[in-house]
Write a protein that holds these residues in place. Structure first.
Motif, PDB file in Angstrom:
ATOM      1  N   HIS A  64      60.161  66.000  82.967  1.00 20.34           N
ATOM      2  CA  HIS A  64      59.502  65.375  81.781  1.00 20.34           C
ATOM      3  C   HIS A  64      58.366  66.212  81.511  1.00 20.34           C
ATOM      4  O   HIS A  64      57.820  66.839  80.556  1.00 20.34           O
ATOM      5  N   TRP A  89      66.501  67.917  77.417  1.00 22.01           N
ATOM      6  CA  TRP A  89      66.817  66.777  76.435  1.00 22.01           C
ATOM      7  C   TRP A  89      67.472  67.488  75.062  1.00 22.01           C
ATOM      8  O   TRP A  89      67.415  68.721  74.778  1.00 22.01           O
ATOM      9  N   ASP A  95      66.675  61.273  76.232  1.00 23.27           N
ATOM     10  CA  ASP A  95      65.884  61.209  77.548  1.00 23.27           C
ATOM     11  C   ASP A  95      66.575  61.838  78.498  1.00 23.27           C
ATOM     12  O   ASP A  95      66.568  61.580  79.828  1.00 23.27           O
ATOM     13  N   ASP A  99      67.380  61.277  82.401  1.00 25.57           N
ATOM     14  CA  ASP A  99      68.815  60.501  82.550  1.00 25.57           C
ATOM     15  C   ASP A  99      69.660  61.356  83.252  1.00 25.57           C
ATOM     16  O   ASP A  99      70.381  60.891  84.055  1.00 25.57           O
TER      17      ASP A  99
END
Length: 175
Positions: A64, A89, A95, A99
């Motif tokens: 992220h 992503w 996400d 994920d």
């Protein structure tokens, strides 16, 4: 339990400095904090989720933050066209940084994050904090100052998550 033999160098920000130096030092401090929270763990430990239904993991946080660095420094500050999706992503998996980690490579993902950090440092080096971005943020142009403050906030928030994740994995605590 603590991370007794860290290899990541984390330097405390200066107590007195000009604004650009202070913001850069705090951002680097928080970048190093995330690296320390991940240090010494196995790939499976880095992928370990916090608790269902959350997909939060240390590896997800690294991925992220790579996306966040990429977006703000490449896309917004430097004005690069990053296309319609990120490194992790897509429209199908908005996400994906969190994920899609089951088969992710922590070494490669950490290296990608560090590449984005290096790009960010180099791109911001020597610019005035009042520099207006070449690209657009959500609602328009912002300054480098805004990006730096936002990045510090983003890392600080996620480092709180990382602290809890690390303690859950092996009991290691620390600032």
């Amino acid at each position: 339990m603590t991370n007794e033999n860290p290899t990541t160098l984390r330097i405390d920000p200066p107590l007195a400095a000009d604004e650009a130096t202070m913001l850069g030092a705090w951002l680097d401090f928080h970048r190093a904090t995330l690296a320390l929270k991940c240090e010494g763990l196995t790939p499976d430990q880095l992928r370990e989720r916090s608790c269902p239904p959350s997909t939060l993991s240390l590896l997800g946080l690294v991925r992220h933050m790579a996306e966040v660095e990429r977006h703000w420094f490449r896309g917004v500050l430097d004005g690069q066209d990053l296309g319609g999706s990120g490194r992790y992503w897509s429209e199908q998996y908005p996400d994906g940084d969190f994920d899609l980690i089951d088969d992710a490579d922590p070494v490669a993902d950490t290296a990608a994050w560090q590449e984005d950090v290096a790009f960010a440092r180099e791109t911001a080096r020597g610019l005035s904090l009042d520099t207006v971005t070449k690209g657009r943020a959500r609602d328009g142009e912002v300054t480098l100052r805004w990006i730096m403050v936002h990045m510090i906030e983003e890392y600080a928030r996620h480092n709180g998550h990382a602290d809890l994740l690390r303690e859950r994995i092996d009991g290691a605590t620390g600032e």
